[in-house]
Design an enzyme around this catalytic site. Structure first.
Site, PDB file in Angstrom:
ATOM      1  N   SER A  21       0.848  -1.181   0.000  1.00 34.76           N
ATOM      2  CA  SER A  21       0.000   0.000   0.000  1.00 34.76           C
ATOM      3  C   SER A  21       0.885   1.233   0.000  1.00 34.76           C
ATOM      4  O   SER A  21       2.102   1.138   0.109  1.00 34.76           O
ATOM      5  CB  SER A  21      -0.898   0.034   1.248  1.00 34.76           C
ATOM      6  OG  SER A  21      -1.728  -1.105   1.330  1.00 34.76           O
TER       7      SER A  21
ATOM      8  N   SER B  68      -3.573  -3.395  -2.949  1.00 35.72           N
ATOM      9  CA  SER B  68      -2.850  -2.189  -2.544  1.00 35.72           C
ATOM     10  C   SER B  68      -3.827  -1.128  -2.037  1.00 35.72           C
ATOM     11  O   SER B  68      -4.788  -0.782  -2.714  1.00 35.72           O
ATOM     12  CB  SER B  68      -2.059  -1.637  -3.738  1.00 35.72           C
ATOM     13  OG  SER B  68      -1.188  -0.610  -3.337  1.00 35.72           O
TER      14      SER B  68
ATOM     15  N   ASP C  76      -4.110   2.500  -1.509  1.00 41.47           N
ATOM     16  CA  ASP C  76      -3.427   3.733  -1.899  1.00 41.47           C
ATOM     17  C   ASP C  76      -4.307   4.926  -1.547  1.00 41.47           C
ATOM     18  O   ASP C  76      -5.360   5.138  -2.171  1.00 41.47           O
ATOM     19  CB  ASP C  76      -3.121   3.715  -3.392  1.00 41.47           C
ATOM     20  CG  ASP C  76      -2.311   2.487  -3.792  1.00 41.47           C
ATOM     21  OD1 ASP C  76      -1.275   2.243  -3.156  1.00 41.47           O
ATOM     22  OD2 ASP C  76      -2.731   1.776  -4.722  1.00 41.47           O
TER      23      ASP C  76
END
Length: 346
Positions: free
Chosen positions: A234, A272, A274
């Site tokens: 991340s 991930s 983000d």
């Protein structure tokens, strides 16, 4: 526990790698924004624990003195505590803390306890702590949940202006990005907007997958480098500015911060998380028109790109949980790769 622990001290500009045309602030750090401080608490118990917490502390922030803020989710596989109220009201009322995924909830509780003790909070009955996280489980025993209230208080109590420790420190102690050991990185820019000069500062907790790109050149790990293959990770991005922006405009700034990860080679994979959070330190004042936001957008794009590179250059090769080892970026190899002629296809 270490309250402040620098990495190798290498930064992109030390190697002659300059990103963009806008000048940085004096420390090339988020702390160039007036009133913003950063603190780290690093938790290491080799070989199994490599974790910590990082605090971004805007001066005077609190439930009675909130700051305008915006948040943008690039990929929502993460635990950014406090997101819904922040998005609904467009205000930040606590410092922003970053840590390890399974420690985020303890950190949020400790942040609430610390805030309730601050002057002006004696009658507070509602509080929205903001805590972001990255999964450092490749190098650290994440199930041990090693970050506790004393670490949160150390990071908050030790927060200061000036240079910011980068690399394997605080919330970046166990993180991995783009196949290399990563960590905390920061940068700043001083754009001119409508005849006024402002500062934009960014801090990243880099822990995402993809293939490293530097100044447009792809720089994959070498075959003999121990790498975290398959790590999706991340990235948490915190943006601060003294430009008098409202919450809607700060959300637009946060959006560009996530876009900037593409420049570094981010894969934005399924796993991930983000996120970018942007806050302003100067509510009120003569507003900036939307048509004048271009230099601020450019500043955050360049700043995030440089902060990610700084997070990699400052990090050190690490061996952690389960004997896994991840190599740091080697400056000599990086410069050699960048100097080599680009291959062309017929």
């Amino acid at each position: 526990m270490e309250s402040q622990s620098p990495g190798t001290g290498r930064r992109a500009r030390d190697l002659g790698l300059v990103i963009g045309r806008i000048a940085p602030g004096p420390f090339n750090a988020i702390t160039d924004v007036p009133g913003v401080r950063v603190g780290h608490a690093t938790v290491r118990r080799p070989p199994s624990v490599h974790s910590g917490v990082t605090a971004v502390v805007p001066g005077g922030v609190g439930p009675r003195t909130p700051l305008p803020a915006g948040v943008f989710t690039g990929n929502g596989y993460g635990k950014l505590i406090g997101t819904t109220q922040l998005a609904e009201l467009g205000t930040l009322e606590t410092p922003v803390l970053l840590t390890s995924t399974l420690s985020a909830f303890r950190v949020a509780d400790a942040l609430v306890g610390w805030m309730l003790e601050q002057p002006g909070c004696e009658e507070v009955r509602s509080l929205n702590p903001v805590v972001g996280e990255c999964n450092d489980g490749f190098l650290s025993d994440i199930r041990a949940r090693p970050v506790h209230a004393e670490h949160v208080r150390a990071a908050l109590g030790g927060a200061s202006g000036g240079p910011v420790a980068e690399g394997c420190v605080g919330a970046g102690t166990g993180t991995v990005a783009l196949g290399f050991k990563a960590g905390i990185g920061t940068a700043s820019r001083t754009p001119d907007v409508d005849g006024r000069r402002f500062t934009v500062g960014v801090l990243v907790q880099a822990n995402f997958g993809g293939t490293l790109r530097v100044l447009g050149r792809t720089v994959p790990p070498k075959a003999d480098d121990p790498a975290a293959e398959g790590e999706t990770g991340s990235c948490m991005i915190v943006v601060a500015t003294d430009a008098p922006l409202d919450a809607r405009q700060l959300t637009r700034v946060a959006r560009r911060a996530v876009f900037a990860l593409a420049r570094t080679g981010a894969a934005y994979s399924h796993g991930s998380g983000d996120y970018a959070l942007a806050f302003g330190t100067r509510p009120g004042g003569a507003p900036v028109a939307d048509t004048e936001l271009g230099p601020l957008f450019e500043a955050v794009l360049d700043g995030v790109e440089e902060a990610v590179l700084n997070s990699l250059l400052a990090a050190e090769t690490a061996t952690g949980f389960g004997g896994r080892t991840v190599a740091a970026v080697r400056a000599d190899r990086l410069l050699a790769d960048l100097a080599a002629p680009m291959e062309t296809s017929r």
